[in-house]
Scaffold this motif. Sequence first.
Motif, PDB file in Angstrom:
ATOM      1  N   VAL A 944      26.320  64.686  -0.810  1.00  7.68           N
ATOM      2  CA  VAL A 944      26.906  64.957   0.146  1.00  7.68           C
ATOM      3  C   VAL A 944      28.210  65.595  -0.557  1.00  7.68           C
ATOM      4  CG1 VAL A 944      26.298  63.339   1.847  1.00  7.68           C
ATOM      5  CG2 VAL A 944      27.715  62.380   0.838  1.00  7.68           C
ATOM      6  N   PHE A 945      28.295  65.111  -2.285  1.00  6.59           N
ATOM      7  CA  PHE A 945      29.953  65.855  -2.588  1.00  6.59           C
ATOM      8  C   PHE A 945      29.579  66.430  -3.973  1.00  6.59           C
ATOM      9  CE2 PHE A 945      32.976  64.911  -5.748  1.00  6.59           C
ATOM     10  CZ  PHE A 945      34.101  65.681  -5.257  1.00  6.59           C
ATOM     11  N   HIS A 946      29.656  66.943  -4.971  1.00 10.13           N
ATOM     12  CA  HIS A 946      29.138  67.423  -6.203  1.00 10.13           C
ATOM     13  C   HIS A 946      30.692  68.202  -6.652  1.00 10.13           C
ATOM     14  CE1 HIS A 946      27.657  68.732  -9.458  1.00 10.13           C
ATOM     15  NE2 HIS A 946      27.532  69.889  -9.581  1.00 10.13           N
ATOM     16  N   THR A 947      31.027  67.596  -7.606  1.00  8.12           N
ATOM     17  CA  THR A 947      31.738  68.096  -8.579  1.00  8.12           C
ATOM     18  C   THR A 947      31.739  68.184  -9.966  1.00  8.12           C
ATOM     19  OG1 THR A 947      34.295  68.861  -8.531  1.00  8.12           O
ATOM     20  CG2 THR A 947      33.965  66.649  -8.526  1.00  8.12           C
ATOM     21  N   ARG A 948      32.554  68.824 -11.151  1.00 12.62           N
ATOM     22  CA  ARG A 948      32.505  69.076 -12.272  1.00 12.62           C
ATOM     23  C   ARG A 948      33.678  68.551 -12.870  1.00 12.62           C
ATOM     24  NH1 ARG A 948      28.108  70.740 -14.862  1.00 12.62           N
ATOM     25  NH2 ARG A 948      29.298  70.549 -16.507  1.00 12.62           N
ATOM     26  N   TRP A 978      36.392  63.982  -1.153  1.00  8.26           N
ATOM     27  CA  TRP A 978      34.690  64.467  -1.436  1.00  8.26           C
ATOM     28  C   TRP A 978      34.246  64.486   0.577  1.00  8.26           C
ATOM     29  CZ3 TRP A 978      31.309  60.450   0.781  1.00  8.26           C
ATOM     30  CH2 TRP A 978      31.529  59.124   1.798  1.00  8.26           C
ATOM     31  N   GLY A 979      35.215  64.500   1.176  1.00  6.79           N
ATOM     32  CA  GLY A 979      34.675  65.337   2.182  1.00  6.79           C
ATOM     33  C   GLY A 979      35.009  66.731   2.470  1.00  6.79           C
ATOM     34  N   THR A 980      36.172  67.455   2.058  1.00  7.04           N
ATOM     35  CA  THR A 980      36.270  68.463   1.859  1.00  7.04           C
ATOM     36  C   THR A 980      36.321  69.419   0.317  1.00  7.04           C
ATOM     37  OG1 THR A 980      38.402  68.615   1.026  1.00  7.04           O
ATOM     38  CG2 THR A 980      37.827  68.757   3.432  1.00  7.04           C
ATOM     39  N   GLY A 981      36.196  68.162  -1.220  1.00 10.92           N
ATOM     40  CA  GLY A 981      35.598  68.272  -2.021  1.00 10.92           C
ATOM     41  C   GLY A 981      36.394  69.134  -2.814  1.00 10.92           C
ATOM     42  N   CYS A1284      29.831  65.424 -16.987  1.00 15.10           N
ATOM     43  CA  CYS A1284      30.397  66.502 -16.653  1.00 15.10           C
ATOM     44  C   CYS A1284      30.508  66.600 -15.197  1.00 15.10           C
ATOM     45  CB  CYS A1284      31.190  67.818 -17.351  1.00 15.10           C
ATOM     46  SG  CYS A1284      32.029  66.871 -19.038  1.00 15.10           S
ATOM     47  N   CYS A1285      29.514  65.426 -14.876  1.00 15.79           N
ATOM     48  CA  CYS A1285      28.891  65.750 -13.142  1.00 15.79           C
ATOM     49  C   CYS A1285      29.431  64.728 -12.618  1.00 15.79           C
ATOM     50  CB  CYS A1285      27.638  66.443 -12.711  1.00 15.79           C
ATOM     51  SG  CYS A1285      27.510  68.611 -13.214  1.00 15.79           S
ATOM     52  N   VAL A1286      30.095  64.966 -11.041  1.00 14.89           N
ATOM     53  CA  VAL A1286      30.524  63.573 -10.170  1.00 14.89           C
ATOM     54  C   VAL A1286      29.685  63.860  -9.089  1.00 14.89           C
ATOM     55  CG1 VAL A1286      32.383  61.901  -8.596  1.00 14.89           C
ATOM     56  CG2 VAL A1286      32.567  62.402 -11.569  1.00 14.89           C
ATOM     57  N   ASN A1287      28.918  62.947  -8.355  1.00 17.12           N
ATOM     58  CA  ASN A1287      28.124  63.293  -7.639  1.00 17.12           C
ATOM     59  C   ASN A1287      28.175  62.048  -6.219  1.00 17.12           C
ATOM     60  OD1 ASN A1287      26.391  65.798  -7.745  1.00 17.12           O
ATOM     61  ND2 ASN A1287      25.767  64.709  -9.328  1.00 17.12           N
ATOM     62  N   VAL A1288      28.391  62.194  -5.044  1.00  8.71           N
ATOM     63  CA  VAL A1288      28.456  60.688  -4.479  1.00  8.71           C
ATOM     64  C   VAL A1288      27.432  60.981  -2.902  1.00  8.71           C
ATOM     65  CG1 VAL A1288      29.436  60.077  -1.714  1.00  8.71           C
ATOM     66  CG2 VAL A1288      30.756  60.663  -4.002  1.00  8.71           C
ATOM     67  N   GLY A1293      19.641  60.107   6.247  1.00  3.47           N
ATOM     68  CA  GLY A1293      19.684  60.696   7.685  1.00  3.47           C
ATOM     69  C   GLY A1293      20.899  62.298   8.131  1.00  3.47           C
ATOM     70  N   ARG A1294      21.834  61.858   6.771  1.00  4.76           N
ATOM     71  CA  ARG A1294      22.805  62.611   6.997  1.00  4.76           C
ATOM     72  C   ARG A1294      23.626  63.754   6.877  1.00  4.76           C
ATOM     73  NH1 ARG A1294      28.435  58.863   6.027  1.00  4.76           N
ATOM     74  NH2 ARG A1294      28.941  61.389   6.713  1.00  4.76           N
ATOM     75  N   ARG A1295      21.980  64.185   5.659  1.00  2.00           N
ATOM     76  CA  ARG A1295      21.847  65.809   5.594  1.00  2.00           C
ATOM     77  C   ARG A1295      22.470  66.891   7.066  1.00  2.00           C
ATOM     78  NH1 ARG A1295      17.168  66.895   1.356  1.00  2.00           N
ATOM     79  NH2 ARG A1295      16.996  64.932   0.569  1.00  2.00           N
TER      80      ARG A1295
END
Length: 1295
Positions: A944-948, A978-981, A1284-1288, A1293-1295
Motif C-alpha cells: 500500500v506504500f512504497h518510497t525510496r 503512507w496514505g498519500t505518499g 533504500c526502499c521503504v514499503n508498507v 483483501g485491501r488491494r
Amino acid sequence: MVNMAELVVNGDKEEADEKETITDKDLPLSFTQSRHLEPIEGIDCITQTWRMKERMKTVSVALVLCLNVGVDPPDVVKTQPCARLECWIDPMQMSSPKALEKIGQNLQTQYERWQPRARYKQSLDPTSDEVKKLCTSLRRNAKEERVLFHYNGHGVPKPTANGEIWVFNRTYTQYIPLSIYDLQTWMGAPSIYVYDCSNAGIIVESFKQFALQHESEYEQSLTQQQKMTTSHSAPLFKNCIQLAACGSNQVLPMNPDLPADLFTACLTTPIKVALRWFVLQSTSKLMPKVSLELIDKIPGQISDRRTMLGELNWIFTAITDTIAWNTLPRDLFQKLFRQDLLVASLFRNFLLAERIMRSCDCTPVSHPALPSTYQHPMWNAWDLALDLSLGQLPGIINHEEPFQHLPFFEEQLTAFQVWLELGSEERNPPEQLPIVLQVLLSQVHRMRALELLGKFLDLGPWAVNLALSVGIFPYVLKLLQSCAKELRPLLVFIWAKILAVDNTCQADLVRDNGHKYFLSVVQDTSISAEHRTQATFVLASIVNNFRDGQEAALQGSLVSVCLEQLNDPCPQLRQWVAICLGRLWDHYEKARWTGVRDIAHEKLYTLLRDPCPEVRAAAVYALGTFINSVTERSEHANNIDHSVVMTLVNTVSGDISCLVRKELINALQWVVLAFEPVFMNVAIKEHNISPVQDNVATPTGMRRIASRDVIRITDYDSKDSLKRPINYDTKSENLKKTSSSSCLNSMVSNMSQTHTGSLGTLPSLGYGSVYMKIWLALRSLETDPHPEVSQMCCAVTGHIRTMAKEQRDFMDNRSSVSLPPSPKQGNCFTGESPPTLHPPDLQKLSRPPLSGRKENIRKMYRNTINEESEDQVQFCRKPIVNTKFVEWSSKRFAQSNIKERGMGDTESICYYERDWRHTRNNNIRYEAADEQRKALNCRIESQVFHTRTALAPSILQLHPFDQQIAVAGNDSFAIWDWGTGAKTTVCQNKSSKSGNGKVTSLEWINGHDVAMLMVASDSGNIKLWKPNVGTSREPSLISAWQAFSEFKPKHSGVVMTWEQWTQTLITGGDSRVLRFWDVESELKAFDLPTGTDSSVTCIDSTFSSICHENHKQYHNKYGVDDDGLIIANESLMGYHGPRLGMCVAGCEDGSIRLFDRRCNPSDARVRVWMEHPKSVLGVQLRDNLIVSGSSEGDIKIYDIRKNESIHGTQAIQNNGMSCFAMHRSANIYACGSLNQFISIYTLKGTLINTIRFYEGFMGHKIGPVTCLNFHSHKVALATGTSDCCVNVYSLEGRR
C-alpha cells in the motif's frame, strides 16, 4: 508441548469484562506544558505612561474681581430682570464696598473647598499696577509650581480684539486696558487662567498668539546674545491651561434664576448649580414639591459621603471622571485629571459648565481644547441620581425621613460585570472603570468592586495598563493599610497583576511599608496556596534589582519566611519562594550571610530533586545568585560556594529539563567569574596537552582522553559521574597551607612555565578537585544535546579560553614575571581552598615591564581581588550569559488565567479537536479488530506504500493512528504520510559531540493525540521533535537530554521503549543499566542493573506502546506479583508511575532478562533465559508471555512463571535473520532476512506467507531487509531494505 491456545492470554477475562478499559481520555499527555511549547522569555508588553513624570501643585491663586458694583459697563445691555448673584451673593442687598469684599471672600472660600493649602490673594477692582504686583509676587513665591489667575470682568467692558482685558484707574473714572502679553510676562509658567466675562474666547486666542510671540522674541534674544548667558529659560506659555466662560462673540447668560457668574459657580460650586439648573428644567414638573428654596436646604456636607449632599458629590466626581476618561486621549486625561488636584477638580466641573452654559447659548472654551461632552450618555445617569435624590428631599426636610442611599454605584458595578462577561481587548474598554475605583472608597461595595477589578486585570496586560491610567494605583496602595482579612486574597491578586506588568511600583510599596502586608499573607496558612504564591511573587518583585526593597525585606525576615514555605505542597509556591530568595540575595551579601545562618542553601538542596522542573530551575537560580552575592572573597565563603556548586553539578547536570540545565550554566558562570585565574590556568593546561604528548608522564590525577578531548581526574568514576562528595581534607597528601604571596608566586611561575609546553611543571589544579570537576561538568555541557544549553556553556568556557589565550600571548612577550622569591616553594593549588589575593599581591602581579599590558593583567585577575576599589567592579560585573526563566515565570501573573480555567471547556475548539481524535482512534481500533481476526488466515503482501530514501533505512516506526511512518537512516529521520505518499517532515538529528550520532531508536509520544517523535542516537542523546503543521518540513525541538553520561557506543547505541500510561521512558543499550525516566517530573526515576556486560538490543514492558489498552482500570488499584497474579496493594492506589509493571530486555549475548520494577534495583531481575545463541533482535512482553527472536533465526516463547521457554520455532535458517517484529494485538510476527525475503508466521510457528519481490509487473527482488515494524492496531507491516526502499504491506483483501 504446550497447547497453543494457552498462548493467547489477555488476563482474567471474567473480571476484565467487569472493569472499564483504559481509554484515550484516561491517558496523560507528555511534554505539553508551556515550558515545552513556548519560548522561555518574559512578557512583551508596552507599559503606558500612567505615572506622571512631574506631579504639579497649584500653590498660589490670584482672585482678580473687576465688578464696579452698581455701575454697568458701557458695552453690555442687561435684561430686566437680570442675573445678579456673584458668588451666591446679591450685591444690591448691601453697600458696594461691603458687597465687593463679601464676594471676594466667598470666592476664596469656594476655591478653598478644592485646594485648601494654596496661598490666596484677592485683588478687588484693581489697577494695572496692582495686578502686576500681585502676579509677580505670586510667581516669585510659587517658583516652579503652578499659579492660578481668576479674572471676573463683569463690571468692565468686553476684552478687545487686540488681546486686552480691562481694569481701573486709581480713581475709578476710567477703564484701563491690560494686555495679555504683559499678563503672561508677570504670571510666568506654569499657570492656569479662568476668564469669567463676555467674549472670553478672544482672550484664549490672543493668549496663544502672544505665547508664540514670546517664544520668537526669546529665540531672537539668543541669536543677538550668543556670547552672553541668558538669565531665564525658554517660555512655556503655550502649555498654560485656560478656561473661558464663552466664545469670542458670545455674551454671558442673564437668566435671573441663575447666578451672574454662572461659569465660576459651575467651577467652584458644581452640585449647587447642578441642582438649581435641574429644577429649572421642564422635567422638574414631575416633582412639583421641589423648589429652588428647598434646594438650599439639602442636608449634609460635601465631604461626608453618608449624607445626600456628600453622596451626590461622590457620584458627580465618578461621572465626570468617567466622561473624561472615555472621551479624552490618555495623555491629556493624565495631564488634566491626574497631575494637579485643583486642575482636576476645575476640569471635572468644567464638563458640567459646558452642559449648563450650552443650554444658555454659551459655549465654554478651554486650552487644551476638550472634545464635546455635554451629550455624553453618563449625564443621563447623573440626571437619574438627581431625580432620585430630589424625590426624597421633601420627606427628609418636612418629615425627617432617613436618606435612602442611591443605587447608582450598585448599578454601575452590575454594568461593569456584564461587560466583563463578554469583554476582550478588541472591544472598547468598559466605561465604568473610573466608577469602580470610586467605589473602592465605600466599605459597603468594596469587596464586590475589588473582585470585579481583579477579573478585569486578569484579562491581560492591556487591562492592567488601562486600570493604571485611570488611577487605580493610589487606591489599592491605600487599601494595604486595611486590616480586613477578607480583602487579602483580592488585594494580593490585584497587586500581583500590577507588578507583573509594571515593576516600578516596588518603590512606592517599600516607602509605604506595603511589603509587610505581603509578608503577613505569606505566613498566613489559612490563605490558599495560590494567593500566598501571588504574595511571594509581589515580594520577589519588590526586591528585584532594588536595594531599598532588599533591605526592607531582609529586615522583615523574608529569608526565614520563605524557608518555612519550601516544603509546601503547591509547586508554584515552592518555585516562587526559591525565586524570591534568589532575588533577595542577588548581589546583596548581607542577605546571603543571613541565609547562611539559616542554612538556606542546604535547605534549597531538597528542591533540586523536586518533581516539578520549574521548582528545580528556581532552586538552581537561587543558588546561583547565592554565589554571585559575595563581594569580598574569604575562605569561609569559598568553602560554602564549593559545596553549593558541586551539589548543583552532581544533582542537576543530568536533568531532563533543559530549563534546569540552562539555569545550571547560569549559576556556574558566577563561580567561573569569581575564580577566573584558576579556570584560566585549567584552560592553559588543557591547551598544552596534545595527542603527541599522551605518552609523556603527566601530573598525578590527570590523564588524556583522546576521544572526548577533555581532561579527567584519574579517580573520577564514569559510572558515578560527579557524585562523589567533596573532600577538603588534604592530610593524605601531606600538604601544608602556604601564604597568599607564595601561592601567587607559584601560580604565576607555573603559568610562565606552562606556555613552554613542559608537562613536568604542571600543577595538579586541585582544591580537592573542585575546580577540575566544575570544568569537566562545563566541558560535558558543551556537548549537551539541546543547542541552547550547548551554546550557553560554550559562551562560558569560550570566555575562559579567550582570557587564557590573551595570557598566553602576554607570556610570549616576556620571559618571567618580576616577583620576589617565595619563602615556601609549594603549589597552592594542590589541596587547599583558593587563596585570597590582597592588594600587595595584586600590585606585584600587575606590574609587568610592558606598561601597555597592565590593564590586561588586572583584567585577568579582577574577580578575586579584595581591594576596596575593585569591590564595586566585582559587584557590578556583567554575566557572560543569562536566561529569561524568571521573567518567563513572571509572565503567568500578567497573562489571563481564563484560558487555564477554560481548558475543560466543552465548547472550545481544542476540546472538539481532541474529541474528534478520540473518536477517530476508536474507529481505527474497531476496524483493526476485524483485521486482527483475519490475520491468521490471510496473506500480508498487499503493498500500500512504497518510497525510496536517500539512505538505507535502519529503523521504522508506524504511527498508532495517523497514516504516518517515521524512517531513520544514519543520523537523520523523515516522516511520510503512507496514505498519500507525501514526505511531511525531514530532519538531521545532529549531535553536538564528535561524530554524526546515528539514530538507534524511534518512539511516538502522545500518539493518541497530537504526536511527537522521540529520537535516540548512539551518542547517548535523546531528542523530542514535534512535526510542524503547514509548509515547513523542519520539526521543532521540544526537549533533549543525555540518556547516559560518558556514553561509549559499541553495538546498540541507545534503545528505548515508551509507556504513555505511566509516562515512563525506559532506556538501555550500550550500558550496564536500564534507566527509567519519569517524564511527568522530567527526572531520572531509577536504574536497574542488567547484570551483564553485554549490550541491551531491545526492550519491552507491561505498558509499552498501546499495551495499556489490554489492561483494565483495576491496575490503578492493584499490583501484580512475581507470578503475574493480581494482588491488592494500598501503596499503589491510583498510582501509574515508573514503578508499575514488568520490563523485559533482550541482550547481545542472546539472553532475555525480566525485571520487576516494584522491587529494589538489586532484586529487580527476576528471570534470565539464555536460550538464544546469538543477539536478540526483538522482544515483546504479552501479559505472562514473552516472545523473542534472535539473529540465529530462532523464535522463543517464554512464560514468565517458568524457567524455560514453552515454545520455539526456527523461522529462518543459516543465521540469516536480520530483524524481527511482532504485532501488538494479532498473534503474528515477521522475520526479515539478509537473503532478501520477509517471512510472516503465526505464534504457533505456522508460515502465513513470504515476501520476496516488490509489487508490480516484473517487480524485482527486494533488497536485504534491515528493519521491520508492525502497526500498533492494523495488520500492516512496514519494511526497510538496504536498497533504500521503504514499503508498507497490508492484508491481501485491501488491494
